[in-house]
Structures are given as C-alpha cells and as structure tokens.
Design a protein around this motif. Structure first.
Motif, mmCIF file in Angstrom:
data_model
loop_
_atom_site.group_PDB
_atom_site.id
_atom_site.type_symbol
_atom_site.label_atom_id
_atom_site.label_comp_id
_atom_site.label_asym_id
_atom_site.label_seq_id
_atom_site.Cartn_x
_atom_site.Cartn_y
_atom_site.Cartn_z
ATOM 1 N N PRO A 1 13.081 11.443 26.209
ATOM 2 C CA PRO A 1 13.885 11.102 24.880
ATOM 3 C C PRO A 1 13.023 11.695 23.814
ATOM 4 C CG PRO A 1 13.811 9.008 26.071
ATOM 5 C CD PRO A 1 12.986 10.168 26.786
ATOM 6 N N GLY A 2 13.919 11.869 22.497
ATOM 7 C CA GLY A 2 12.794 12.547 21.297
ATOM 8 C C GLY A 2 12.163 11.509 20.760
ATOM 9 N N PRO A 3 11.533 11.849 19.520
ATOM 10 C CA PRO A 3 10.593 10.992 18.768
ATOM 11 C C PRO A 3 11.419 9.882 18.329
ATOM 12 C CG PRO A 3 11.052 12.980 17.770
ATOM 13 C CD PRO A 3 11.404 13.550 19.117
ATOM 14 N N PRO A 4 10.755 8.786 18.127
ATOM 15 C CA PRO A 4 11.458 7.693 17.451
ATOM 16 C C PRO A 4 11.582 7.841 16.131
ATOM 17 C CG PRO A 4 9.361 7.165 18.014
ATOM 18 C CD PRO A 4 9.341 8.495 18.483
ATOM 19 N N PRO A 5 12.695 7.303 15.210
ATOM 20 C CA PRO A 5 12.838 7.525 13.891
ATOM 21 C C PRO A 5 11.468 6.595 13.137
ATOM 22 C CG PRO A 5 14.757 6.460 14.843
ATOM 23 C CD PRO A 5 13.654 6.589 16.032
ATOM 24 N N GLY A 6 10.990 7.507 12.108
ATOM 25 C CA GLY A 6 9.889 7.133 11.497
ATOM 26 C C GLY A 6 8.531 7.481 12.076
ATOM 27 N N LEU A 7 8.519 8.534 12.928
ATOM 28 C CA LEU A 7 7.436 8.916 13.744
ATOM 29 C C LEU A 7 6.145 8.759 12.822
ATOM 30 C CD1 LEU A 7 6.174 10.040 16.327
ATOM 31 C CD2 LEU A 7 6.889 12.130 15.870
ATOM 32 N N GLU A 8 6.246 9.669 11.694
ATOM 33 C CA GLU A 8 5.095 9.931 10.767
ATOM 34 C C GLU A 8 4.490 8.855 10.282
ATOM 35 O OE1 GLU A 8 3.347 12.664 10.885
ATOM 36 O OE2 GLU A 8 4.949 13.479 12.365
ATOM 37 N N ASP A 9 5.468 7.668 9.994
ATOM 38 C CA ASP A 9 5.198 6.406 9.276
ATOM 39 C C ASP A 9 4.205 5.593 10.299
ATOM 40 O OD1 ASP A 9 6.176 6.999 7.019
ATOM 41 O OD2 ASP A 9 7.999 5.912 7.520
#
Length: 268
Positions: free
Chosen positions: A254-262
């Motif tokens: 799966p791709g990165p979770p929403p809010g990865l940078e946070d």
C-alpha cells in the motif's frame, strides 16, 4: 525444468515412468540453490500479498499415501512467514461435517484475502476415496466434478487464485517409503495399516486421479502432475509454479498513509 498444466479434457499419463522428471535435471547443489532463491522470492511476494490484502492464493496438494504432501509443505512453504500462510488438512469427515454438504468444510478453510493457503488433501477426496470405495452412488460422485468446477470458479471470481498439484510417485517408490516407516522408529507414527489396503487399489486410484484431472483442470484453475519420486526436483518444480502464480497476482505494498510528513515531524 518446468511443469506444464494438464490441458482441460486430457487424461494425464500416470505410469511409473512419469514419476521421475523426464527432462534434464540439474545437479543437486544447483537444485538446492534454486530452492533457496525461489523461497526468498516467494517470501517477498507473500509479504506484499499480506500487506495488500486484496487477493489470496490457494494451493491444493493431492497424492497417494506416502506421496510427500507433508514434506512438500515443509520444504516449499517453510520459508514463508507463518503469519501469512495457513495449512489445512482434510481427513475422514467428522459427524458434524457429514451433516453438511461435502464442500462445507472446504469453504471454511479457504484462505482469506492476504494469505497463502495450502490444502493437504481437499475437496477432491470426494471424487477419489468416495469413488474407489463406492461410498456413494456413481451418479452422486460424477456430479461433483462440475460442482467443484463451479465452486472454484466462484472462489476465483472473488479474488482467490488456485493452483493444484498431484504428487505422482511410482509403485516401487511408495513401497520403499511405506517400508521406511516400519524401519525407522521416528516414523512409526506415520504408518497406517490401512495404507496397505489402499495400495492394493492402485489401478482404481490411477483411473480416479486421471479422470479427476481431465474433468477439473482448467486454464484458470489448472492441475499439474509433479514427478515426485525425487524430492529436490519436485520442490523446485512446485516452487516455480507458485512463484509464477504470485507474480501474476502482482501484489503491491500500500502507498503512504495520509499525513505522512506530519507523522515524520512528530517522530523527529
């Protein structure tokens, strides 16, 4: 080395000669290297399959007594993370199972999405043992070929990839393996006197296996006859088909979770 599936409607050759791979076989050292490489690749694909959880792989193993189903499971699938692999064995049905249709217990064991499932015996016992021992009328077990085809079609349409293997051993090899169970104290527990009676029905089982595969091998759920007198070539051949099936499923992480940078900032 490679295995070709049994074409639909074609009766496979189950003579003793075909219980050994008829092509060129690499040296044992090379076969062991192949097993390691295939096991590593299988593990990578299974990890992605588990993470994605959109599809499942069902592997069916059928064989005569002493055919090597247990050792195949250990040697071919032993590299997988147990968390993503489920093994199901089917012995004589229990009283509860007999109160349901013959596919009831099978459907309960189908691997959920994300898992690799291995059946040690399967729904096909109900067109093999049942046929050879005349446990139900012929019109009953004959109808099961199409019932099983429909059942597998339903699974495929719902995200389950199916690969089926008949581990083909010769009559002499079976004798040696059964005798080994009587000569090795560590294998006494494996010996079942009933296996000798089943051995007397060799030709009956051969006809049952042949018709089973001719009637239920299809491009989307193929049967493979695996020369199984020699274990290393057997393991490589099965591993190749399993890896190819997993690669064809194209599992992806799966791709990165929403809010990865946070999240990264919070963990800095």
């Amino acid at each position: 080395m490679q295995l070709d599936p049994v074409p639909a409607g074609v009766v496979p050759d189950l003579t003793d000669a075909t219980a050994r791979y008829l092509g060129d076989t690499p040296p044992k050292a090379e076969l062991r290297e192949d097993i390691q490489a295939l096991g590593k690749r299988m593990d990578e694909l299974q990890t992605a399959l588990f993470a994605e959880s959109k599809h499942a792989l069902l592997v069916v193993l059928q064989a005569r007594d002493g055919g090597g189903k247990d050792s195949t499971i250990r040697r071919v699938f032993g590299a997988l993370n147990p968390q993503g692999c489920v093994i199901s064995g089917f012995k004589a049905p229990t009283p509860l199972e007999l109160r349901h249709d013959y596919l009831w217990r099978i459907h309960h064991a189908v691997p959920p999405k994300g898992l690799v499932g291995v059946f040690n015996r399967s729904q096909y016992e109900d067109v093999l043992v049942v046929r050879v021992h005349s446990l139900v009328p012929e019109e009953v077990w004959r109808a099961r070929y199409e019932q099983i085809n429909s059942f597998e079609r339903h699974l495929i349409e719902n995200g389950v990839t199916i690969r089926k293997f008949f581990l083909h051993i010769s009559r002499d090899e079976q004798r040696d393996r059964l005798r080994d169970r009587l000569d090795d104290p560590a294998k006494y527990w494996k010996f079942n006197p009933g296996d000798l009676g089943e051995r007397d029905r060799w030709d009956d089982y051969t006809r049952a296996y042949q018709e089973m595969m001719a009637r239920t091998s299809r491009p989307e759920a193929p049967w493979y006859v695996v020369p199984a007198d020699k274990k290393l070539p057997r393991d490589v051949l099965i591993s190749q088909v399993v890896v190819e099936a997993l690669e064809g499923m194209k599992p992806a992480f799966p791709g990165p979770p929403p809010g990865l940078e946070d999240f990264r900032t919070q963990l800095a």
